[in-house]
Write a protein that holds these residues in place. Structure first.
Motif, short mmCIF file in Angstrom:
data_model
loop_
_atom_site.label_atom_id
_atom_site.label_comp_id
_atom_site.label_asym_id
_atom_site.label_seq_id
_atom_site.Cartn_x
_atom_site.Cartn_y
_atom_site.Cartn_z
N LEU A 7 0.77 -1.23 0.05
CA LEU A 7 -0.09 -0.14 0.13
C LEU A 7 0.89 1.26 -0.01
O LEU A 7 1.91 1.09 0.60
CB LEU A 7 -0.66 -0.08 1.10
N ASP A 8 0.62 2.21 -0.62
CA ASP A 8 1.20 3.59 -0.50
C ASP A 8 0.69 4.42 0.67
O ASP A 8 -0.13 3.89 1.42
CB ASP A 8 0.98 4.54 -1.92
N GLU A 9 1.03 5.53 0.52
CA GLU A 9 0.73 6.48 1.80
C GLU A 9 -0.82 6.95 1.97
O GLU A 9 -1.35 7.31 2.94
CB GLU A 9 1.74 7.70 1.87
N HIS A 10 -1.40 6.55 0.67
CA HIS A 10 -2.95 6.85 0.76
C HIS A 10 -3.64 5.68 0.62
O HIS A 10 -4.71 5.63 0.46
CB HIS A 10 -3.26 7.72 -0.74
N ASP A 11 -3.05 4.68 1.14
CA ASP A 11 -3.83 3.30 1.37
C ASP A 11 -4.24 2.74 0.08
O ASP A 11 -5.34 2.14 0.03
CB ASP A 11 -4.89 3.42 2.52
N GLN A 12 -3.52 3.18 -1.18
CA GLN A 12 -3.77 2.37 -2.41
C GLN A 12 -3.07 1.35 -2.59
O GLN A 12 -1.93 1.45 -2.48
CB GLN A 12 -3.84 3.63 -3.51
N ILE A 13 -3.44 0.35 -3.20
CA ILE A 13 -2.59 -0.73 -3.57
C ILE A 13 -1.94 -0.68 -4.64
O ILE A 13 -2.20 -0.05 -5.76
CB ILE A 13 -3.70 -1.84 -3.84
N LEU A 14 -0.63 -1.09 -4.51
CA LEU A 14 0.50 -1.07 -5.32
C LEU A 14 0.82 -2.49 -5.62
O LEU A 14 1.25 -3.15 -4.93
CB LEU A 14 1.82 -0.37 -5.00
N ALA A 15 0.95 -2.58 -6.97
CA ALA A 15 1.41 -3.99 -7.36
C ALA A 15 2.62 -3.78 -8.36
O ALA A 15 2.49 -2.91 -9.37
CB ALA A 15 0.52 -4.83 -8.00
#
Length: 316
Positions: A7-15
């Motif tokens: 997750l990034d700092e905005h709680d978005q999923i990173l793959a």
């Protein structure tokens, strides 16, 4: 191949790939078809113990739980079914658990891993939890996937039992019995130590497995116990099937020998009559038509009378 979920700092999923391995927060690193270079990268990046890294490169490992200072290392097995229920293949799943990272290593694509990966890739809340929660979902998926395999194998054993008891079995039934026994041996070899692995996780003795998560591992451990008991019950049932097959084979042999003996007994008087009157003497005894007729009648009456006698005696 290395893939990473985080997750990034905005709680978005990173793959992505290895570039996300050192990002902050919970990360799941999955390595498929591992190479020595990728395993060496794991050791250099996370400081995993060399013995655990060595196990990732050498398959045919026993299910086990190892508590190293750098990570918890475990090995469990998934099941792959081939052409039939008795055609089983065990596939290893290696996992490292730290406070922030879950690393899974496997030689081939595993459906259980893919299902949990897709779930985590679509649910930021799941990925936001600690890695022990991801490990729980992974173990739960692996154990649940074992149930239909065991059930199919048990149904095939029941089918073998019906074939043997009803006498409708084919010539290949013995080969199928031994194939089922080999499959049960493989299952027992995999599931027995796997119970101990899940028991260790359910105890919550390691700080990297939260007490709340250990409660869920208890449920997985309970399912694993049921699977192991089902395998033991199937082994006992298969022993009964094999004993019934040997008993049926012995009964068939006895029946064949009995019938051959009866036929021999039926033809014994004929052998005597033909032997007595067919000797190559210059002057045959009883050389008249009356005795010839008596000989012919005896060759007809004696066998017919013996057949009736055997039938009344329930021998045939």
């Amino acid at each position: 191949m290395i893939r990473v979920l985080t997750l990034d700092e905005h709680d978005q999923i990173l793959a992505g790939g290895p570039e996300l391995a050192t990002a902050g927060g919970t990360r799941w690193i999955d390595i498929q078809d591992q190479t020595p270079e990728e395993i060496a990268w794991l050791g250099a990046t996370f400081g995993f113990h060399p013995l655990a890294l060595e196990d990732c490169l050498h398959l045919n490992q026993r299910a086990k739980f190892e508590d190293y200072p750098s990570a918890v290392f475990l090995v469990i097995h998934t099941l792959a079914v081939g052409a039939g229920p008795s055609d089983l293949t065990l596939r290893e799943l290696h996992a490292f658990l730290t406070g922030e990272v879950l690393v899974t290593v496997h030689a081939t694509a595993l459906p259980e891993v893919e299902r949990v990966w897709e779930r985590a890739a679509a649910d930021p809340e799941l990925l936001a939890r600690k890695p022990d929660v991801l490990l729980y979902h992974l173990c739960d998926e692996v154990v649940d996937a074992q149930f239909p395999v065991i059930e199919q194998l048990r149904e095939s054993i029941d089918g073998l039992e019906d074939e043997v008891l009803t006498g409708r079995h084919e010539r290949t039934v013995l080969q199928r019995i031994f194939a089922a026994r080999e499959a049960l041996v493989q299952l027992r070899r995999a599931l027995s130590p796997e119970r101990d692995v899940l028991l260790q996780l359910s105890k919550g003795a390691d700080k990297r497995v939260a007490e709340r998560t250990s409660l869920y591992f208890r449920d997985v451990h309970d399912h694993a116990l049921r699977h192991a008991e089902a395998v033991d019950q199937a082994r006992e049932a298969l022993k009964d099937v094999l004993a019934a097959y040997h008993s049926a084979a012995a009964n068939r042999t006895s029946e064949i020998v009995k019938r051959l003996t009866l036929f021999s007994a039926i033809f014994l008087p004929l052998t005597f009559v033909t032997g007595f009157f067919g000797m190559n003497f210059a002057h045959l005894p009883f050389g008249n038509d009356g005795f010839l007729l008596a000989a012919l009648l005896s060759m007809l009456v004696l066998p017919a009378g013996m057949v009736v006698w055997f039938w009344l005696s329930r021998w045939i």
